[in-house]
Design a protein around this motif. Sequence first.
Motif, PDB file in Angstrom:
ATOM      1  N   ILE A  74       4.393  57.568 -19.591  1.00  0.00           N
ATOM      2  CA  ILE A  74       5.339  58.423 -18.853  1.00  0.00           C
ATOM      3  C   ILE A  74       4.686  58.955 -17.573  1.00  0.00           C
ATOM      4  N   ALA A  75       3.390  59.295 -17.640  1.00  0.00           N
ATOM      5  CA  ALA A  75       2.704  59.790 -16.437  1.00  0.00           C
ATOM      6  C   ALA A  75       2.647  58.712 -15.348  1.00  0.00           C
ATOM      7  N   LEU A  76       2.356  57.466 -15.739  1.00  0.00           N
ATOM      8  CA  LEU A  76       2.335  56.380 -14.750  1.00  0.00           C
ATOM      9  C   LEU A  76       3.726  56.161 -14.158  1.00  0.00           C
ATOM     10  N   LEU A  77       4.733  56.299 -14.996  1.00  0.00           N
ATOM     11  CA  LEU A  77       6.102  56.135 -14.494  1.00  0.00           C
ATOM     12  C   LEU A  77       6.471  57.251 -13.527  1.00  0.00           C
TER      13      LEU A  77
ATOM     14  N   VAL B 290      -6.843  59.472  -7.856  1.00  0.00           N
ATOM     15  CA  VAL B 290      -7.122  58.036  -7.708  1.00  0.00           C
ATOM     16  C   VAL B 290      -6.828  57.634  -6.258  1.00  0.00           C
ATOM     17  N   PRO B 291      -7.804  57.107  -5.534  1.00  0.00           N
ATOM     18  CA  PRO B 291      -7.578  56.780  -4.111  1.00  0.00           C
ATOM     19  C   PRO B 291      -6.460  55.761  -3.936  1.00  0.00           C
ATOM     20  N   GLN B 292      -5.561  56.048  -3.009  1.00  0.00           N
ATOM     21  CA  GLN B 292      -4.453  55.146  -2.732  1.00  0.00           C
ATOM     22  C   GLN B 292      -4.933  53.857  -2.073  1.00  0.00           C
ATOM     23  N   ASP B 293      -6.088  53.939  -1.397  1.00  0.00           N
ATOM     24  CA  ASP B 293      -6.626  52.738  -0.734  1.00  0.00           C
ATOM     25  C   ASP B 293      -6.883  51.616  -1.729  1.00  0.00           C
ATOM     26  N   LEU B 294      -7.321  51.977  -2.932  1.00  0.00           N
ATOM     27  CA  LEU B 294      -7.600  50.951  -3.935  1.00  0.00           C
ATOM     28  C   LEU B 294      -6.314  50.241  -4.350  1.00  0.00           C
ATOM     29  N   HIS B 295      -5.226  51.000  -4.473  1.00  0.00           N
ATOM     30  CA  HIS B 295      -3.932  50.381  -4.811  1.00  0.00           C
ATOM     31  C   HIS B 295      -3.488  49.434  -3.697  1.00  0.00           C
ATOM     32  N   GLU B 296      -3.661  49.864  -2.441  1.00  0.00           N
ATOM     33  CA  GLU B 296      -3.240  49.020  -1.321  1.00  0.00           C
ATOM     34  C   GLU B 296      -4.095  47.751  -1.244  1.00  0.00           C
TER      35      GLU B 296
ATOM     36  N   TRP C  39       1.758  45.320 -10.427  1.00  0.00           N
ATOM     37  CA  TRP C  39       1.657  46.760 -10.711  1.00  0.00           C
ATOM     38  C   TRP C  39       0.876  46.994 -12.003  1.00  0.00           C
ATOM     39  N   TRP C  40       1.150  46.192 -13.030  1.00  0.00           N
ATOM     40  CA  TRP C  40       0.455  46.385 -14.300  1.00  0.00           C
ATOM     41  C   TRP C  40      -1.033  46.063 -14.167  1.00  0.00           C
ATOM     42  N   GLN C  41      -1.369  44.990 -13.429  1.00  0.00           N
ATOM     43  CA  GLN C  41      -2.781  44.652 -13.234  1.00  0.00           C
ATOM     44  C   GLN C  41      -3.512  45.760 -12.493  1.00  0.00           C
ATOM     45  N   THR C  42      -2.838  46.365 -11.519  1.00  0.00           N
ATOM     46  CA  THR C  42      -3.459  47.485 -10.781  1.00  0.00           C
ATOM     47  C   THR C  42      -3.713  48.669 -11.706  1.00  0.00           C
ATOM     48  N   GLN C  43      -2.722  48.985 -12.575  1.00  0.00           N
ATOM     49  CA  GLN C  43      -2.909  50.116 -13.479  1.00  0.00           C
ATOM     50  C   GLN C  43      -4.027  49.845 -14.487  1.00  0.00           C
ATOM     51  N   ARG C  44      -4.051  48.611 -15.009  1.00  0.00           N
ATOM     52  CA  ARG C  44      -5.023  48.285 -16.050  1.00  0.00           C
ATOM     53  C   ARG C  44      -6.445  48.202 -15.504  1.00  0.00           C
ATOM     54  N   SER C  45      -6.605  47.680 -14.287  1.00  0.00           N
ATOM     55  CA  SER C  45      -7.947  47.446 -13.753  1.00  0.00           C
ATOM     56  C   SER C  45      -8.466  48.566 -12.873  1.00  0.00           C
ATOM     57  N   ILE C  46      -7.577  49.382 -12.329  1.00  0.00           N
ATOM     58  CA  ILE C  46      -8.022  50.425 -11.386  1.00  0.00           C
ATOM     59  C   ILE C  46      -7.655  51.821 -11.884  1.00  0.00           C
ATOM     60  N   THR C  47      -6.354  52.037 -12.111  1.00  0.00           N
ATOM     61  CA  THR C  47      -5.898  53.407 -12.376  1.00  0.00           C
ATOM     62  C   THR C  47      -6.433  53.938 -13.707  1.00  0.00           C
ATOM     63  N   ILE C  48      -6.218  53.190 -14.777  1.00  0.00           N
ATOM     64  CA  ILE C  48      -6.617  53.703 -16.094  1.00  0.00           C
ATOM     65  C   ILE C  48      -8.135  53.888 -16.202  1.00  0.00           C
ATOM     66  N   PRO C  49      -8.975  52.945 -15.711  1.00  0.00           N
ATOM     67  CA  PRO C  49     -10.426  53.226 -15.763  1.00  0.00           C
ATOM     68  C   PRO C  49     -10.829  54.470 -14.972  1.00  0.00           C
TER      69      PRO C  49
END
Length: 336
Positions: free
Chosen positions: A118-121, A211-217, A226-236
């Motif tokens: 829910i937080a990611l959403l 979480v830096p937005q630059d990493l998402h970009e 989107w899921w790969q970004t959350q799994r590899s960057i955001t959640i860690p």
Amino acid sequence: MSTPSLTSEAAGRAPARPAAPARRRRSPLSNDWQRRAEVALLVLPALALFLLFVVLPMVQAAYYSIYNWNGLEARDQIIGLGNYEQVLGDPEFRRAVWHNLVIVVLSIVVQLPLGLGIALLLNREIRGRGLLRTVVFVPYVLAEVVAGVIWLLMLQPNGFVDETLRLVGLDGLRQLWLGDTDVVLFTLLVVLTWKYVGFAIILFLAGLQGVPQDLHEAAALDGASWWQTQRSITIPLLGPTIRIWVFLSMIGSLQLFDMVWIMTGGGPAGASSTMATYLVSQGFERFRFGYGSAVAVCLFAISFLLAITYQQLVLRRDNADSSSRAGAGRSRRRGR
């Protein structure tokens, strides 16, 4: 014949200002003592409150626990560790400990993925995001007694939950939600998830802002979904926040009392009892204050042991990183 001296006024310039005295630089030793004094000034009030409201009651409970005392008469019958032998030998207490451990594990297993999802959403740009964030946090700010009474009424036989199931054609799922010994603990887990998942969501949302937005970009430019970004960057990167929430959830589950006491009182037949409800039942309802004090000491010892273990095994790396960053900051300030 003497030559007249050429003064500043004669030259048409403003008189030169006297040189300012050189600012004395404070010694590192003086700075250390000043910093220690500031820390002591800030810490002493909190330390005094901690000693008064935490340490003193704990010592007092340990003192009462060696008496066979009903709370009304004089304390004149010392039984040593007799109360502890009875507590640890009582199957009802061991059952309450088991219930607490079940609540600890299932709360983390259920609330962590639910709150994180829910937080990611809610961290995405969606319409009505602010309203949704408020709605999911409302159960957490409700007083436990209010939430407990609401759910107690809803879960009564032929109450709101049963009637809703009947209306949607799921009449076979109707249960004695708070009266069946096989169902009551899981019913409480559902209510506890509804009550406390909002805290997890708000905590995770706060962590996501770091979480830096630059990493998402950069990940999007590399073609990551989107899921790969959350799994590899955001959640860690959210790991320290998740570990802190797990610690708070674990301690809160061990100390769980009010919601259980209001909805079931630990029943039926002890099927939903926790260490805290067992303590109050023995101490205040049966007037066994010495025995209840021994239960309180055992509750503190179990919570303290789990907290220290978690700190050493899980949070030690986060604490070490924080200490190293603080030390680097002090070194930079001293080098200026």
